[in-house]
Design an enzyme around this catalytic site. Structure first.
Site, short mmCIF file in Angstrom:
data_model
loop_
_atom_site.label_atom_id
_atom_site.label_comp_id
_atom_site.label_asym_id
_atom_site.label_seq_id
_atom_site.Cartn_x
_atom_site.Cartn_y
_atom_site.Cartn_z
N GLN A 126 47.46 50.02 2.62
CA GLN A 126 48.29 49.09 2.36
C GLN A 126 47.81 48.18 1.30
O GLN A 126 46.87 47.70 1.35
CB GLN A 126 48.69 48.47 3.67
CG GLN A 126 49.59 47.34 3.49
CD GLN A 126 49.77 46.96 5.12
OE1 GLN A 126 48.84 46.71 5.89
NE2 GLN A 126 50.91 46.22 5.32
N GLY A 127 48.81 47.92 0.54
CA GLY A 127 48.34 47.09 -0.82
C GLY A 127 49.27 45.80 -0.83
O GLY A 127 50.22 45.49 -1.38
N TYR A 128 48.87 44.93 0.63
CA TYR A 128 49.84 43.50 0.59
C TYR A 128 48.79 42.53 0.27
O TYR A 128 49.40 41.75 -0.63
CB TYR A 128 50.32 43.70 2.20
CG TYR A 128 51.78 44.40 2.22
CD1 TYR A 128 52.03 45.31 1.72
CD2 TYR A 128 52.59 44.03 3.29
CE1 TYR A 128 53.23 46.08 1.88
CE2 TYR A 128 53.81 44.63 3.68
CZ TYR A 128 54.19 45.60 2.92
OH TYR A 128 55.11 46.20 3.01
N SER A 129 48.08 42.07 1.16
CA SER A 129 47.21 41.06 1.22
C SER A 129 46.59 40.69 -0.18
O SER A 129 46.22 41.80 -0.68
CB SER A 129 46.26 40.81 2.29
OG SER A 129 47.09 40.57 3.50
N GLU A 244 54.70 47.74 11.76
CA GLU A 244 53.25 47.36 11.92
C GLU A 244 52.89 46.56 12.99
O GLU A 244 51.84 46.84 14.10
CB GLU A 244 52.64 46.73 10.73
CG GLU A 244 51.05 46.44 10.88
CD GLU A 244 50.56 45.65 9.79
OE1 GLU A 244 49.45 45.66 9.33
OE2 GLU A 244 51.45 45.18 8.89
N SER A 382 49.13 36.37 10.91
CA SER A 382 48.24 35.79 11.89
C SER A 382 49.20 35.48 13.06
O SER A 382 50.21 35.19 12.71
CB SER A 382 47.71 34.53 11.17
OG SER A 382 48.70 33.47 10.71
N ASN A 383 48.59 35.04 14.14
CA ASN A 383 49.29 34.83 15.30
C ASN A 383 50.06 33.46 15.05
O ASN A 383 51.12 33.19 15.51
CB ASN A 383 48.38 34.87 16.54
CG ASN A 383 48.12 36.04 17.09
OD1 ASN A 383 48.49 37.18 16.53
ND2 ASN A 383 47.46 36.11 18.14
N GLU A 384 49.50 32.46 14.28
CA GLU A 384 50.37 31.21 14.01
C GLU A 384 51.66 31.52 13.38
O GLU A 384 52.53 31.07 13.72
CB GLU A 384 49.20 30.11 13.25
CG GLU A 384 48.13 29.83 14.07
CD GLU A 384 46.82 30.78 14.07
OE1 GLU A 384 46.15 30.67 14.88
OE2 GLU A 384 47.12 31.96 13.52
#
Length: 397
Positions: A126-129, A244, A382-384
């Site tokens: 996966q090329g996301y971040s 995901e 992230s959970n936030e």
């Protein structure tokens, strides 16, 4: 919702158990049970067996070659695989990019890529971040400039899980730098052997090579490898992320971790009594078990809502948040139950073929797993960020 399994579903559970008992290689089972790192060959061997059985694409509809299971069958399959210490299926192909290709890809892309994914011929990453675009993914800066029948892609991706093994990457790129952030993004399928593409390892806190940086220096990607229209990448990205995040909940693995925790805490002694009988510790174990039961019901509801091929909604963010927090709590309690026995770190055992005595082998992975589980509340959004999605979408805040 009727939480009792039907006779057909109970027969299906037994069918899965029989398959795992007969086909899951013993050496792979033991590596998973002991928390040892799997090699690429271990993953490929297991997924080849699932492919031959017709069960690799457990979430795929029959029209694309999947088993056509409903949400309950998929839940049972995941639960039994975790209980039997089967490896987690590498999700990037079958569970992430495949649904995107099914929904947004053209017929040529579906005919080419889907059979290869189902036959376990391609390893996707996966090329996301990016270094400056993690939770704020829409601020990504990797550029793709149109040049005839190709895009020329330059930029950097990070936290690319198992990218060192992959031969294909699905990637978000900016094709229109003048457009609104989300509107200028496209979704490309990139051959990892392309000239100008390189992979550099990132060693994580537990000592493992699990994630990577990927550098793209004027990599040429055919326009035919774009999924959906130019500028539609954000729509593809959001669709993929809901799949995901649903998977990150890891219900089957959490149940297995709870069983292991209870076993460890029953054997550990505190002032001559089993640690599990200590009220303060037992309270945390019981609380985790009750929350896991509630999460399982929510998971089944989300799967049921998506049974017709649609993407899970914002409920997938709830699953991601609570599932990741529970798995972290279980690893924390296991580490506490083991006490000093969780401290020794044996990289030659965890990442290689060295052997330990039985007691050391049982405890060797506890510390490394505790450190590795810290990532669960960060990756996949992230959970936030997930709590903000829930507040806005479900609560109208």
């Amino acid at each position: 919702m009727n939480l009792d399994f039907s006779p057909d579903e109970k027969r299906f559970r037994q069918q899965v158990r029989d398959f795992l008992a007969s086909d899951l290689p013993l050496d792979i089972r033991e590596r998973v049970r002991l928390g040892r790192r799997l090699s690429a060959d271990d993953h490929i061997r297991w997924q080849d067996l699932l492919s031959q059985r017709g069960w690799l694409g457990a979430n795929w509809p029959e029209e694309h070659g999947g088993p056509g299971w409903g949400p309950v069958e998929r839940h049972i399959f995941d639960e039994e695989c975790a209980a039997a210490h089967a490896p987690t299926i590498v999700p990037f192909g079958v569970s992430m990019v495949a649904p995107v290709i099914m929904k947004f890809g053209n017929q040529n892309q579906q005919r080419h890529y889907l059979p290869r994914i189902l036959a376990n011929h391609d390893w996707w990453c996966q090329g996301y971040s990016e270094p400056g675009a993690g939770s704020d993914l829409a601020s990504l800066r990797t550029r793709a400039v149109r040049d005839g029948d190709d895009y020329v892609v330059s930029g950097q991706k990070t936290w690319t899980t198992l990218g060192q093994h992959a031969n294909m990457m699905f990637c978000l790129v900016r094709t229109d730098p003048e457009a609104k952030k989300q509107a200028g993004i496209s979704f490309l399928l990139i051959d990892m052997q392309s000239p100008g593409l390189s992979v550099r390892p990132i060693i994580t806190l537990d000592g493992a090579h699990e994630v990577n940086e990927v550098f793209l220096d004027e990599v040429r990607v055919p326009v035919a490898n774009r999924v959906g229209e130019e500028g539609q990448g954000w729509t593809c990205a959001k669709f993929l992320l809901t799949h995901e995040r649903t998977g990150i909940a890891g219900l089957g693995h959490a149940k297995q971790a709870l069983r292991h925790l209870k076993s460890v805490a029953s054997r550990a002694r505190h002032r001559g009594r089993p640690l599990l009988e200590l009220p303060s510790f037992r309270h945390r174990v019981v609380k985790a078990e009750l929350e896991l039961m509630a999460l399982e019901v929510t998971h089944l509801r989300v799967l049921a809502a998506a049974r017709d091929g649609g993407a899970p909604g914002a409920e997938s963010s709830l699953l991601k948040v609570r599932g990741s927090e529970l798995r972290q709590e279980l690893s924390e309690l296991t580490r506490r139950a083991l006490g000093p026995a969780a401290l020794p770190f044996f990289p030659e055992f965890l990442f290689g073929d060295a052997q330990l005595d039985a007691e050391q082998a049982e405890n060797a992975a506890a510390g490394a797993q505790y450190l590795n589980r810290r990532k669960l509340s960060i990756y996949g959004g992230s959970n936030e960020i997930q709590k903000s999605i829930v507040a806005k979408t479900l609560l109208g805040m």
